[in-house]
Design an enzyme around this catalytic site. Structure first.
Site, short mmCIF file in Angstrom:
data_model
loop_
_atom_site.label_atom_id
_atom_site.label_comp_id
_atom_site.label_asym_id
_atom_site.label_seq_id
_atom_site.Cartn_x
_atom_site.Cartn_y
_atom_site.Cartn_z
N PRO A 56 99.04 98.41 46.34
CA PRO A 56 100.31 98.93 45.84
C PRO A 56 100.18 99.49 44.41
O PRO A 56 100.84 100.47 44.07
CB PRO A 56 101.25 97.72 45.88
CG PRO A 56 100.37 96.52 46.04
CD PRO A 56 99.13 96.99 46.71
N ASP A 57 99.29 98.89 43.61
CA ASP A 57 99.10 99.38 42.23
C ASP A 57 98.63 100.84 42.24
O ASP A 57 98.99 101.63 41.37
CB ASP A 57 98.08 98.50 41.48
CG ASP A 57 96.74 98.35 42.21
OD1 ASP A 57 96.73 98.31 43.46
OD2 ASP A 57 95.70 98.27 41.54
N ASP A 69 91.90 103.59 36.81
CA ASP A 69 92.58 102.37 36.33
C ASP A 69 91.56 101.24 36.18
O ASP A 69 90.95 100.80 37.15
CB ASP A 69 93.69 101.99 37.32
CG ASP A 69 94.58 100.85 36.79
OD1 ASP A 69 94.14 100.10 35.90
OD2 ASP A 69 95.71 100.71 37.29
#
Ligand code: ADP
Ligand code: PAZ
Ligand code: K
Length: 259
Positions: free
Chosen positions: A108-109, A129
């Site tokens: 989900p990130d 990320d």
């Protein structure tokens, strides 16, 4: 006020949004055993410390650790009387498409980052990320998440060396000036730091070569600035990209009338 919760495999971050502004950010380690009441003690202590009495009217959660969601739901329900929106659940609508192999459960990130990246920078993006894992999320011209890359995280790589080799100590990441280390710590830092610079450059170059249009590269996560130093890895670094994506998704669900 919106409470946005981003649970990664290492840390869980709570940010309180007051309109378009983050009022305060609280961070704790991710532990699935932590109960709703334990979250509240921590929350209450720190919000008081910051001198705020937040009036929470909505809660949104992105969690890469499914087991923590239960206690976060109880926390939201017990202390705010709110049912949280959980990214990845069918009731949480996304303003972007997801084009990956059938049956893939995208973190989900990664979806949240893509939403925020697309809203701020448009399509054709690579979002790097630095979390427990280092992820590369690729957004197509229309903002759709179309896949990416998962590499071992920076600290995980250093920890793996320490765990597997009897003579290698625990070392924190830093940017060594020279590649040739003249002591064990410097050698390990060099391997991970310069190895990582190479990894980021190579993966971004190969993604760009596979994609039909020019792309922007966004760096996010605590370590993005360290890797950007003196290098031209990212077009931009964003330190609150995931939080911005959570706000965007919450607002989108409001507009769509799903909450
Ligand atoms: N600014 C920073 N400087 C050094 N290490 C950091 C920084 N921010 C995060 N880390 C470390 O990076 C790793 C990943 O942390 P984090 O980004 O919170 O991961 P996740 O989102 O997967 O929980 C952890 O080991 C954390 O301690
Ligand atoms: C790749 C991740 C482990 C990264 O998580 P993080 O480093 O933020 O804790 C997470 O996004 C995840 O569990 N993803 C599921 C698989 C996928 O995204 O394809
Ligand atoms: K993350």
């Amino acid at each position: 006020m919106l409470l946005a919760i981003d649970t990664g495999n290492t840390n869980t971050v709570f940010s309180i949004w007051d309109g378009e502004k983050i009022l305060c950010t609280l961070r704790t380690s991710t532990e699935h055993q932590r109960t709703a009441d334990q979250y509240f003690v921590w929350w209450d202590t720190l919000t008081r410390h910051h001198g705020i009495t937040p009036e929470i009217t909505g809660v949104i959660i992105s969690s890469t650790v499914p087991r923590v969601v239960f206690n976060l739901r109880v926390f939201s329900d017990r202390y705010f009387g709110l049912r949280p929106l959980v990214v990845g659940k069918p009731e949480c609508l996304l303003p972007i498409g997801v084009r990956v192999d059938a049956g893939t459960q995208v973190g989900p990130d990664r979806l949240v980052n893509t939403v925020a990246g697309f809203r701020q920078y448009g399509g054709d993006l690579i979002i790097v990320d630095f979390g427990t894992a280092t992820t590369f999320d690729v957004a197509d011209h229309d903002g759709a998440y179309i896949g990416g890359v998962i590499a071992p995280g920076v600290n995980l790589s250093l920890e793996a060396l320490h765990m597997a080799a009897a003579a290698l100590p625990h070392v924190d990441i830093s940017r060594p000036e020279r590649v040739i280390g003249t002591n064990t710590v410097a050698c390990m830092q060099s391997g991970v730091y310069w190895g990582y610079i190479g990894l980021i450059k190579e993966i971004c170059a190969r993604i760009k070569a596979e994609h039909a249009r020019p792309m922007k590269v966004i760096g996010t996560g605590g370590l993005a600035p360290l890797f950007q130093q003196g290098e031209d890895l990212f077009d931009v670094t964003e330190d609150t990209l995931t939080m911005q994506g959570l706000l965007d998704i919450y607002n989108y669900n409001k507009e769509q009338g799903s909450i």
